[in-house]
Enzyme design. Sequence first.
Site, short mmCIF file in Angstrom:
data_model
loop_
_atom_site.label_atom_id
_atom_site.label_comp_id
_atom_site.label_asym_id
_atom_site.label_seq_id
_atom_site.Cartn_x
_atom_site.Cartn_y
_atom_site.Cartn_z
N SER A 158 0.77 -1.33 0.02
CA SER A 158 0.02 -0.03 -0.18
C SER A 158 1.00 1.21 -0.10
O SER A 158 0.38 2.28 -0.43
CB SER A 158 -0.83 0.05 1.07
OG SER A 158 -0.27 -0.47 2.43
N HIS A 201 -4.94 -3.49 -3.12
CA HIS A 201 -4.65 -2.49 -4.12
C HIS A 201 -4.54 -3.13 -5.43
O HIS A 201 -4.02 -2.49 -6.28
CB HIS A 201 -3.53 -1.66 -3.61
CG HIS A 201 -3.27 -0.94 -2.39
ND1 HIS A 201 -3.87 0.19 -2.26
CD2 HIS A 201 -3.20 -1.46 -1.08
CE1 HIS A 201 -4.05 0.43 -1.15
NE2 HIS A 201 -3.56 -0.44 -0.20
N LYS A 210 -11.80 0.47 -2.33
CA LYS A 210 -10.65 1.07 -2.93
C LYS A 210 -10.93 1.10 -4.58
O LYS A 210 -12.10 1.87 -4.81
CB LYS A 210 -9.20 0.35 -2.74
CG LYS A 210 -9.08 0.60 -1.28
CD LYS A 210 -7.82 0.31 -0.74
CE LYS A 210 -7.78 0.61 0.87
NZ LYS A 210 -7.00 -0.34 1.82
C1 LIG Z 1 -6.95 -0.47 3.02
C2 LIG Z 1 -6.48 -1.58 3.25
C3 LIG Z 1 -6.72 -2.64 4.03
C4 LIG Z 1 -8.06 -2.35 5.08
O1 LIG Z 1 -9.29 -2.27 4.43
P1 LIG Z 1 -10.47 -1.28 4.97
O2 LIG Z 1 -11.63 -2.01 3.85
O3 LIG Z 1 -10.03 -0.16 4.58
O4 LIG Z 1 -10.67 -1.56 6.31
C5 LIG Z 1 -6.40 -3.89 4.23
N1 LIG Z 1 -5.28 -4.19 3.77
C6 LIG Z 1 -4.50 -3.12 2.87
C7 LIG Z 1 -3.27 -3.73 2.14
C8 LIG Z 1 -5.14 -2.13 2.68
O5 LIG Z 1 -4.36 -1.14 1.84
#
Ligand SMILES: *Cc1c(COP(=O)(O)O)cnc(C)c1O
Length: 385
Positions: free
Chosen positions: A177, A205, A236
């Site tokens: 991330s 991602h 996302k």
């Molecule tokens: C954003 C993210 C999460 C958490 O997901 P949410 O739905 O925002 O709680 C988990 N793992 C990674 C790698 C992320 O970037």
Amino acid sequence: MLTTLHKELEKRAAEGLLRQRRLLDSPQAEHIVANDQHFLSFCSNDYLGLANRPELIAAMQKAAGESGVGSGASNLITGHHRYHDELEKQLAKFVELPAALLFSTGYMANIGVIGALMDRHDAIFADKLNHACLNEGAYLSRAAFHRFPHNDVAALEKLLTESTATHKLIAADAVFSMDGDIAPLPEYLALCEKYDAYLYIDDAHGFGVLGEHGKGSLSHFKLKSPRIIMMATLGKAAGVAGAFVAGEQVVIDYLIQKANSYVYSTPAPPALSATLTESVRLIEAGDDLRTHLQKLIALLKSTLNTKRWQLLPSDTAVQPLVIGGNHEVLALSEYLQGKGILVPAIRPPTVPAGTGRLRISLSAAHTEDDVKKLVAALHEAEAIL
Ligand SMILES: *Cc1c(COP(=O)(O)O)cnc(C)c1O
């Protein structure tokens, strides 16, 4: 306790580590209004520009009319609506795994799944740069927790050879991330076969962005195995909220019984699932969005040419520009804000000390002109700051 809290906050502020929320007064998009100012934003994980798509807004309004706004009870009582069920089946089919299970966030999914699958006789092998919630899941499980240097297959193999745990789980972000690079998943799967381990990948991602029709990192590498369990978030690239876990049917059946963050939590409203069903259709049909996104990534990489700061090698929508110290990265982020451009300054503990960075995140909603504006502002900043 309150005195300690005051002191801790003051210390954070002195170190340039205090984080502040911006007040957003617009939909999440490439142009936003935050703290009463208009910005060109490179901040969101809405990589395909779906968070504000009229089709999805209409889908949510229609579904709320039909199913109400609340889930009312946990999944195992009466909260499991047909919209949730349809989305689970659609997601499993899309990522080409036997079954899928929805969670209300990615954070809840990771702590719930790892906590349920692993116990004190087991071992978890995790990349040092994994997302915080994977680590938290590991702590909750009480399994032995081994961390290996970022993407280091040899170090991971050494840990596996030394382990006498009953069950072994390799856990990794598929796309990191804060670095944007991709984990060597084929090598990890080969190690799983050699050492009788399982592979848990967090595709927060990669889902929607990588692979055939945006199916994600497994499709990117063409990986298939009953040893794979994947998690992807739906807040996302999918542009809405939530997450799902997919894998063998028996894994999903087990999680429905044992993942506490699933069993003891109220699911997201069914209308969100109906919206996501539409969003997954847009992802699947969105090859043009991904082509445009790739064009923007190539444009940024080929035109940004600073001597003091370095773009990390990434081919994904996450393009980190490493600046160094906390105050330096804040100063640069503030300079860009003065020019009407918002790029988040990422500091420890999210990234290792001394590697404070601008996390430039590109979206299919950006234009080539948007990227050119950012590049020009960064070149200017290098000359002035
Ligand atoms: C954003 C993210 C999460 C958490 O997901 P949410 O739905 O925002 O709680 C988990 N793992 C990674 C790698 C992320 O970037």
